[in-house]
Design an enzyme around this catalytic site. Structure first.
Site, mmCIF file in Angstrom:
data_model
loop_
_atom_site.group_PDB
_atom_site.id
_atom_site.type_symbol
_atom_site.label_atom_id
_atom_site.label_comp_id
_atom_site.label_asym_id
_atom_site.label_seq_id
_atom_site.Cartn_x
_atom_site.Cartn_y
_atom_site.Cartn_z
ATOM 1 N N LYS A 87 62.877 31.886 16.508
ATOM 2 C CA LYS A 87 61.609 32.562 16.189
ATOM 3 C C LYS A 87 61.113 32.034 14.848
ATOM 4 O O LYS A 87 61.815 32.107 13.834
ATOM 5 C CB LYS A 87 61.865 34.065 16.121
ATOM 6 C CG LYS A 87 60.675 34.915 16.446
ATOM 7 C CD LYS A 87 61.135 36.354 16.569
ATOM 8 C CE LYS A 87 59.994 37.287 16.861
ATOM 9 N NZ LYS A 87 60.419 38.690 16.776
HETATM 10 C C1 E4P Z 1 58.038 40.838 17.906
HETATM 11 O O1 E4P Z 1 58.843 40.042 18.313
HETATM 12 C C2 E4P Z 1 58.250 41.717 16.764
HETATM 13 O O2 E4P Z 1 59.635 41.819 16.552
HETATM 14 C C3 E4P Z 1 57.770 43.131 16.992
HETATM 15 O O3 E4P Z 1 57.203 43.290 18.266
HETATM 16 C C4 E4P Z 1 56.951 43.691 15.894
HETATM 17 O O4 E4P Z 1 56.614 45.014 16.230
HETATM 18 P P1 E4P Z 1 56.105 46.089 15.154
HETATM 19 O O5 E4P Z 1 54.690 45.766 14.832
HETATM 20 O O6 E4P Z 1 56.233 47.397 15.876
HETATM 21 O O7 E4P Z 1 57.020 45.979 13.984
#
Ligand code: E4P
Length: 218
Positions: A87
């Site tokens: 990522k």
């Molecule tokens: C995506 O991979 C992120 O980890 C996640 O969806 C972020 O979500 P949030 O906005 O609820 O922190």
């Protein structure tokens, strides 16, 4: 559409996996911190524990913000398990890293995406997954689902292979709307997945079926 769970919580990952509908996992540094996992060794061990539960893609996020650091971390992370996806944040150095990793055949998930322009760049660089953050867009009085729809349209017209991974899901309705808007994957907290099960008429109907069965069996 594939279902990923968006957590680093082992119990929740096991619970979602036991449903038989789980295709993968996404994590991020905040989710790791929430579980109290700190230090490189512990974090890598935790990724390994997740990969031992789930066969599908498991996104592990780099902490570096420079190209060399991202590449070094990516090469270490992919050694943890064959289903690790790297990522990478949507920044200039990140695009370079995604391009290089794509050339090496290493799968990537471009994260922190908030615009169609960013989506085009990530696809051009060869990202495997693109993570638009729909909940965080909604928080700014914009419309996260509209971004999913726009990116899906662009990727279809242009023939980009990058998969749209709807992220920052806040409720079950986001899952349904992401499906309608053309997301290839949704990554969700467990309550949003379990929320899909719920309808009051299902509960009322089941209670009546069971009551009628019990009455007739007397
Ligand atoms: C995506 O991979 C992120 O980890 C996640 O969806 C972020 O979500 P949030 O906005 O609820 O922190």
């Amino acid at each position: 559409m594939q279902f990923f769970i968006d957590t680093a919580n082992i119990e929740q990952i096991k619970e979602a996996n036991a449903l038989g509908i789980l295709d993968g996992v996404t994590t991020n540094p905040s989710l790791m911190a929430k579980e109290g996992i700190t230090g490189k060794d512990n974090i890598y061990k935790h990724y390994k524990a997740i990969c031992d539960i789930v066969d599908g893609p498991v996104s592990a996020e780099v902490i570096s913000t420079d190209y060399e650091g991202m590449m070094r971390e990516a090469h270490e992370l992919v050694e943890i398990a064959p289903n690790i996806v790297i990522k990478i944040p949507m920044i200039k150095e990140g695009i370079k890293a995604i391009h290089s990793l794509s050339g090496e055949g290493i799968p990537t998930n471009c994260t922190l995406v908030f615009s169609a322009g960013q989506a085009i760049l990530a696809a051009k660089a060869g990202a495997t997954y693109l993570s638009p953050f729909i909940g965080r867009i909604d928080d700014t009085n914009w419309n996260g689902i509209e971004l999913i729809r726009e990116v899906a349209e662009i990727y279809a017209i242009q023939g980009f292979d990058t998969l749209i991974l709807a992220a920052s899901i806040r409720n079950s309705r986001h899952i349904v709307d992401s499906a309608k808007a053309g997301a290839d994957v949704v990554t969700c907290p467990l309550p949003s997945i379990l929320g899909l099960l719920k309808h009051p008429l299902t509960d009322i109907g089941l209670a009546k079926f069971l009551a009628d069965h019990a009455k007739a069996s007397k």
